[in-house]
Design an enzyme around this catalytic site. Structure first.
Site, mmCIF file in Angstrom:
data_model
loop_
_atom_site.group_PDB
_atom_site.id
_atom_site.type_symbol
_atom_site.label_atom_id
_atom_site.label_comp_id
_atom_site.label_asym_id
_atom_site.label_seq_id
_atom_site.Cartn_x
_atom_site.Cartn_y
_atom_site.Cartn_z
ATOM 1 N N GLU A 326 39.614 9.234 13.891
ATOM 2 C CA GLU A 326 38.438 9.694 14.623
ATOM 3 C C GLU A 326 38.781 9.853 16.096
ATOM 4 O OE1 GLU A 326 34.403 8.103 12.529
ATOM 5 O OE2 GLU A 326 35.268 6.847 14.083
ATOM 6 N N CYS A 327 38.523 11.010 16.653
ATOM 7 C CA CYS A 327 38.673 11.260 18.086
ATOM 8 C C CYS A 327 40.062 10.834 18.574
ATOM 9 C CB CYS A 327 37.560 10.574 18.865
ATOM 10 S SG CYS A 327 37.281 11.272 20.514
#
Length: 438
Positions: A326-327
């Site tokens: 994520e990210c």
């Protein structure tokens, strides 16, 4: 029964976090069992809550989460707690334009669960006019109860008297005042406050905030303002665990794992096994999935590039088991990461994209993700809600299959996002809750 109070403000930067931490610290010193929470998408402030309370903080969001999920999470979090202190995000009424009661505004949470609001007012540059702001916030929504205000950034005794008397005349209790003190400011960086784990002097700062709060606020009145929580556990979970034993990257570069997500996994019987890429550790071989949360890989790109053991272990792990980023985790899974100085660092290379923090642009907002393929999160077609908040951007697209179609908080199509190759997947999207298919 657990009682609850919300600490809110007219805007961001008004002193909510320092007031919340001061109140948490002061009440904890009275041996009151405190549970903290934060409205909206925020993975930094809850870590400060946890340092003070010793309990995992949670996020509450009326757009991301269904009413049943919100109530279930609150019910479980409130177990064994005397008081729930909810810190609001942004301004009390700030959120999407609709739908009503599900805009992602802090006021949605306060109204839904009957949580009284204490308003922190930064009175810099104003005196009696502070009463107009307090009165407006107290009367705008009849479903809300503003139990009182805390004055912040008060310059002098005369300044305090001007603001305090005007607010009292408007019929609103004043529960205390913080005099102006530039030494009690939490350090910030591009995604918010510097992380709690990175502040060597945090213990001393919290002690100062506690002492300042004990001398400045009416803690008995704040406790008395809290209202009982009448809630029920419907058994809802935010997200099903992606595996039974989940290897989770956990250090200064990868720390943005939402507490309510981790708790959902644990409640479902999963075990989280932390490892540190910055310490050149890889995922445990006994795990059946690896999760790379968001964080600050752009600040640690050089160290990550030379963490050969981490990279080789992750590559080997991904041959037989799912890996999701994520990210910041998504950035680390790519071919390269360009730091703020324009220096390019080799990343793990399990996905074909490259990212840059030198050519940065803020990307911020609610997101709904519809999975375009099966991955560690769930099967194709599954719908999740969460958000994006990053300055880095993709400068090399790569040739991987897209992970999901994104929509913003108003349902506008933002196109395909992220990447998926074999058992590896990732995107800039931070998942907060599963939503049923529409």
């Amino acid at each position: 029964m657990t009682r609850a109070i919300m600490i809110a403000a007219p805007r961001s930067g008004g002193g909510k976090t320092t007031a919340t931490l001061g109140i948490l610290s002061a009440l904890r010193a009275r041996n009151i069992e405190i549970q903290a929470a934060k409205t909206g998408p925020d993975y930094i402030d809850p870590a400060f809550h946890e340092v003070v309370t010793g309990r995992s903080s949670l996020n509450l969001d009326s757009w991301v989460m269904t009413p049943e999920l919100l109530e279930s999470m609150l019910a479980r979090a409130a177990e064994g707690a005397d008081l729930l202190v909810v810190e609001s995000a942004m301004g009390l009424f700030d959120g999407l334009l609709g739908p009503a009661d599900a805009r992602g505004a802090p006021s949605d949470i306060a109204a839904r669960f009957g949580i009284p609001v204490i308003l922190v007012l930064d009175v810099s540059g104003q005196g009696q006019s502070a009463a107009a702001i307090a009165h407006g916030f107290a009367t705008l929504d009849p479903a809300l109860h503003v139990a009182g205000v805390i004055l912040n950034q008060v310059a002098s005794a005369r300044h305090l008297a001007m603001a305090r008397e005007a607010i009292l005349a408007a019929g609103i209790p004043v529960l205390g005042a913080y005099m102006r003190d530039t030494t009690l400011k939490l350090p910030e960086r591009h995604l918010g406050l510097v992380q709690a784990r990175e502040q060597d002097t945090l213990k001393d700062l919290l002690a100062s905030l506690r002492e300042r709060t004990e001398g400045s606020l009416d803690l008995d009145a704040i406790m008395a303002a809290a209202a009982p929580l009448d809630i029920e556990d419907y058994g809802c979970v935010a997200i099903s665990p992606p595996g039974q034993r989940i290897a989770v990257a956990d250090d200064a570069a990868f720390s943005f794992l939402y507490g309510h997500v981790a708790q959902s996994w644990r409640n479902a019987g999963a075990e989280l096994v932390p490892f540190s890429p910055l310490a050149d550790q890889g995922p445990d071989e006994d795990c059946d999935v690896c999760w790379l949360p968001g964080g600050y890989p752009e600040l640690h790109a050089e160290q990550l590039a030379v963490s050969r053991h981490f990279q080789s272990r992750l590559v080997k792990f991904s041959e037989t088991r799912p890996v999701h980023g994520e990210c910041g985790g998504f950035m680390a899974l790519g071919e390269f990461l360009e730091d703020a100085n324009g220096v390019t660092h080799k990343m793990v290379g399990l996905l074909g994209h490259g990212t840059s923090f030198a050519k940065r642009k803020m990307n911020l907002g609610y997101r709904e993700a519809i999975l375009a393929t099966d991955c560690a999160l769930e099967s194709k077609g599954s719908i999740f809600r969460g958000h994006e908040f990053h300055y880095a951007r993709v400068v090399q697209a790569g040739a991987d299959e897209p992970l999901a179609t994104l929509r913003d908080g108003y349902g506008n199509d933002l196109g395909l996002a992220g990447g998926c190759r074999g058992l590896v997947s990732g995107s800039f999207f931070h998942v907060m809750a599963r939503r049923d298919r529409k």
